[in-house]
Scaffold this motif. Structure first.
Motif, PDB file in Angstrom:
ATOM      1  N   VAL A  44       0.883  -1.168   0.000  1.00  0.00           N
ATOM      2  CA  VAL A  44       0.000   0.000   0.000  1.00  0.00           C
ATOM      3  C   VAL A  44       0.917   1.213   0.000  1.00  0.00           C
ATOM      4  O   VAL A  44       1.360   1.689   1.055  1.00  0.00           O
ATOM      5  N   ALA A  45       1.185   1.748  -1.193  1.00  0.00           N
ATOM      6  CA  ALA A  45       2.243   2.742  -1.361  1.00  0.00           C
ATOM      7  C   ALA A  45       1.910   4.070  -0.706  1.00  0.00           C
ATOM      8  O   ALA A  45       2.821   4.856  -0.422  1.00  0.00           O
ATOM      9  N   TYR A  46       0.648   4.357  -0.455  1.00  0.00           N
ATOM     10  CA  TYR A  46       0.304   5.637   0.159  1.00  0.00           C
ATOM     11  C   TYR A  46       0.257   5.559   1.686  1.00  0.00           C
ATOM     12  O   TYR A  46      -0.030   6.559   2.338  1.00  0.00           O
ATOM     13  N   LEU A  47       0.536   4.384   2.248  1.00  0.00           N
ATOM     14  CA  LEU A  47       0.628   4.243   3.701  1.00  0.00           C
ATOM     15  C   LEU A  47       2.033   3.878   4.161  1.00  0.00           C
ATOM     16  O   LEU A  47       2.506   4.393   5.179  1.00  0.00           O
ATOM     17  N   THR A  48       2.691   2.994   3.452  1.00  0.00           N
ATOM     18  CA  THR A  48       4.050   2.599   3.789  1.00  0.00           C
ATOM     19  C   THR A  48       5.028   3.198   2.777  1.00  0.00           C
ATOM     20  O   THR A  48       4.634   3.680   1.719  1.00  0.00           O
ATOM     21  N   THR A  53       8.144   4.549  -5.284  1.00  0.00           N
ATOM     22  CA  THR A  53       6.985   5.447  -5.366  1.00  0.00           C
ATOM     23  C   THR A  53       7.003   6.535  -4.289  1.00  0.00           C
ATOM     24  O   THR A  53       6.020   7.250  -4.127  1.00  0.00           O
ATOM     25  N   SER A  54       8.123   6.652  -3.578  1.00  0.00           N
ATOM     26  CA  SER A  54       8.175   7.606  -2.465  1.00  0.00           C
ATOM     27  C   SER A  54       8.073   9.053  -2.943  1.00  0.00           C
ATOM     28  O   SER A  54       7.564   9.911  -2.205  1.00  0.00           O
ATOM     29  N   LEU A  55       8.529   9.349  -4.146  1.00  0.00           N
ATOM     30  CA  LEU A  55       8.439  10.719  -4.645  1.00  0.00           C
ATOM     31  C   LEU A  55       7.001  11.125  -4.925  1.00  0.00           C
ATOM     32  O   LEU A  55       6.681  12.315  -4.891  1.00  0.00           O
ATOM     33  N   PHE A  56       6.141  10.174  -5.213  1.00  0.00           N
ATOM     34  CA  PHE A  56       4.728  10.479  -5.455  1.00  0.00           C
ATOM     35  C   PHE A  56       3.928  10.538  -4.155  1.00  0.00           C
ATOM     36  O   PHE A  56       2.843  11.125  -4.134  1.00  0.00           O
ATOM     37  N   PHE A  57       4.422   9.922  -3.112  1.00  0.00           N
ATOM     38  CA  PHE A  57       3.765   9.939  -1.789  1.00  0.00           C
ATOM     39  C   PHE A  57       4.784  10.367  -0.736  1.00  0.00           C
ATOM     40  O   PHE A  57       5.212   9.561   0.103  1.00  0.00           O
ATOM     41  N   PRO A  58       5.203  11.643  -0.739  1.00  0.00           N
ATOM     42  CA  PRO A  58       6.291  12.059   0.161  1.00  0.00           C
ATOM     43  C   PRO A  58       5.920  12.021   1.634  1.00  0.00           C
ATOM     44  O   PRO A  58       6.816  11.964   2.484  1.00  0.00           O
ATOM     45  N   PRO A 108      15.854   8.240   9.395  1.00  0.00           N
ATOM     46  CA  PRO A 108      16.172   6.883   8.931  1.00  0.00           C
ATOM     47  C   PRO A 108      15.439   6.486   7.650  1.00  0.00           C
ATOM     48  O   PRO A 108      16.000   5.766   6.821  1.00  0.00           O
ATOM     49  N   ASN A 109      14.201   6.935   7.482  1.00  0.00           N
ATOM     50  CA  ASN A 109      13.472   6.600   6.251  1.00  0.00           C
ATOM     51  C   ASN A 109      14.121   7.237   5.027  1.00  0.00           C
ATOM     52  O   ASN A 109      14.207   6.615   3.963  1.00  0.00           O
ATOM     53  N   ILE A 110      14.572   8.477   5.157  1.00  0.00           N
ATOM     54  CA  ILE A 110      15.246   9.132   4.032  1.00  0.00           C
ATOM     55  C   ILE A 110      16.552   8.428   3.699  1.00  0.00           C
ATOM     56  O   ILE A 110      16.864   8.177   2.523  1.00  0.00           O
ATOM     57  N   ILE A 111      17.333   8.089   4.718  1.00  0.00           N
ATOM     58  CA  ILE A 111      18.596   7.389   4.477  1.00  0.00           C
ATOM     59  C   ILE A 111      18.348   6.005   3.878  1.00  0.00           C
ATOM     60  O   ILE A 111      19.043   5.572   2.947  1.00  0.00           O
ATOM     61  N   GLY A 112      17.342   5.285   4.390  1.00  0.00           N
ATOM     62  CA  GLY A 112      17.028   3.966   3.854  1.00  0.00           C
ATOM     63  C   GLY A 112      16.577   4.022   2.414  1.00  0.00           C
ATOM     64  O   GLY A 112      16.969   3.171   1.589  1.00  0.00           O
ATOM     65  N   CYS A 113      15.755   5.017   2.069  1.00  0.00           N
ATOM     66  CA  CYS A 113      15.306   5.163   0.685  1.00  0.00           C
ATOM     67  C   CYS A 113      16.478   5.497  -0.234  1.00  0.00           C
ATOM     68  O   CYS A 113      16.591   4.947  -1.343  1.00  0.00           O
ATOM     69  N   ALA A 114      17.361   6.405   0.204  1.00  0.00           N
ATOM     70  CA  ALA A 114      18.534   6.738  -0.604  1.00  0.00           C
ATOM     71  C   ALA A 114      19.452   5.532  -0.769  1.00  0.00           C
ATOM     72  O   ALA A 114      20.033   5.322  -1.849  1.00  0.00           O
TER      73      ALA A 114
END
Length: 352
Positions: A44-48, A53-58, A108-114
């Protein structure tokens, strides 16, 4: 009404940030579980947080921490996180607790995504690293709270599962070791967030967290620059030298570019020691830790020479020193007339 009065009073006694965070976690996790139950096992990309797809659901960089994807994880989070947050909200205040949550969740979420995008750039495997991993849950926040407890009450002993006893300062590295093992076994999502959460929370508490000292008339300082909370304190002694060199280099660069706020020392005797917020109890715990560390070093230094000295002292017992008579303090001096009288009486006695 009497039955409902006790739960309502308990809910009202919970600090506001803790109350809102717990309610949001329960609502978001329930919504996610209901969507997965109705639509099937798809992200569920708009919740987790899904890196592709993080750029579309920041907003998922922050709200993904409110979602637990299983009932067991939800129960564990509700048992551990609210009680810890309530403790620190009463210690730090509402604003500082809210800032701590935001930093230790989004960082941590930003670092993990990068990190996932870097893995994709190296392997070109978008299905695995961009769309196959789903970051969620409060593992990063949990390790951040453990780091906070280590800062405030490092020597406090806790009992886990009724029979495992450990000091608070040992828990973050144990949890970090568990994260490393799970990541190496292939469970990068979400366990790698524990490592990033530990690092982000330590940086924030070390350099950026705002502290207000009540004892010095509301003086504001930032971070905790004490030696017991240094980066080297988390690692074994053989790593202290290279970590100190690396940390000092990074600190000088950050100071030169004005990336760190100026910290006002609260304790002049300890050379720039920044008092931990939270009153006398937290300060006493920190001073106890420093005293124990100094005592251990002193015992280690004196253990090598103590057997020889004790042997010499047993072979040659000390002799009691001769007592010297103390001079009379209130002795009255004789006058010349009294001396003549005494001499005269003495001569008369000799004649008789």
């Amino acid at each position: 009404m009497a039955i409902l009065s006790t739960p309502l009073q308990y809910i009202k006694s919970v600090p506001p940030v803790t109350r809102f965070f717990t309610a949001a976690t329960l609502a978001s996790s329930t919504l996610y579980l209901w969507i997965r139950w109705t639509t099937g096992p798809t992200p569920v990309a708009y919740l987790t947080l899904v890196p592709g797809t993080s750029l579309f659901f920041p907003w998922t960089f922050a709200t993904s921490a409110l979602v637990e994807i299983s009932v067991i994880e939800l129960i564990i989070s509700l048992l551990v996180i609210p009680a810890s947050l309530a403790y620190f909200e009463r210690l730090w205040g509402t604003v500082e607790t809210l800032k701590f949550i935001i930093v230790c969740v989004t960082g941590p979420n930003i670092i993990g995504c990068a990190f996932n995008w870097i893995e994709f750039a190296v392997t070109r495997n978008a299905e695995l690293f961009l769309y196959g991993m789903e970051y969620h849950g409060q593992m990063a926040l949990f390790i951040s709270l453990l780091v906070s407890f280590t800062q405030v009450i490092p020597e406090h002993q806790v009992q886990i599962l009724g029979f495992i006893k450990a000091r608070v300062k040992r828990l973050p590295m144990a949890y970090l070791t568990f994260s490393t093992i799970m990541t190496l076994l292939g469970f990068q999502s979400p366990y790698i967030l524990i490592q990033f959460g530990w690092f982000v929370s330590w940086i924030y508490l070390r350099f950026y967290k705002r502290n207000v000292s009540d004892s010095l008339g509301g003086v504001v300082s930032y971070g905790d620059r004490s030696e017991t909370f240094a980066l080297t304190s988390w690692f074994p002694p053989f790593l202290h030298t290279p970590l100190s060199m690396l940390g000092n280099t990074v600190y000088k660069l950050a100071t030169r570019f004005h990336l760190l706020p100026t910290s006002v020392p609260h304790d002049i005797e300890s050379g720039g020691y920044s008092q931990v917020p939270g009153g006398a109890r937290a300060e006493a715990e920190r001073r106890r830790a420093l005293a124990l560390k100094a005592l251990d070093q002193r015992l280690a230094n004196s253990s090598s020479g103590s057997p020889t000295q004790s042997g010499i002292s047993q072979a040659q017992p000390s002799r009691p020193s001769p007592a010297t008579p103390a001079p009379a303090q209130n002795e009255r001096k004789s006058s010349p007339v009294e001396m003549d009288v005494a001499d005269t009486s003495g001569s008369d006695d000799g004649r008789r």
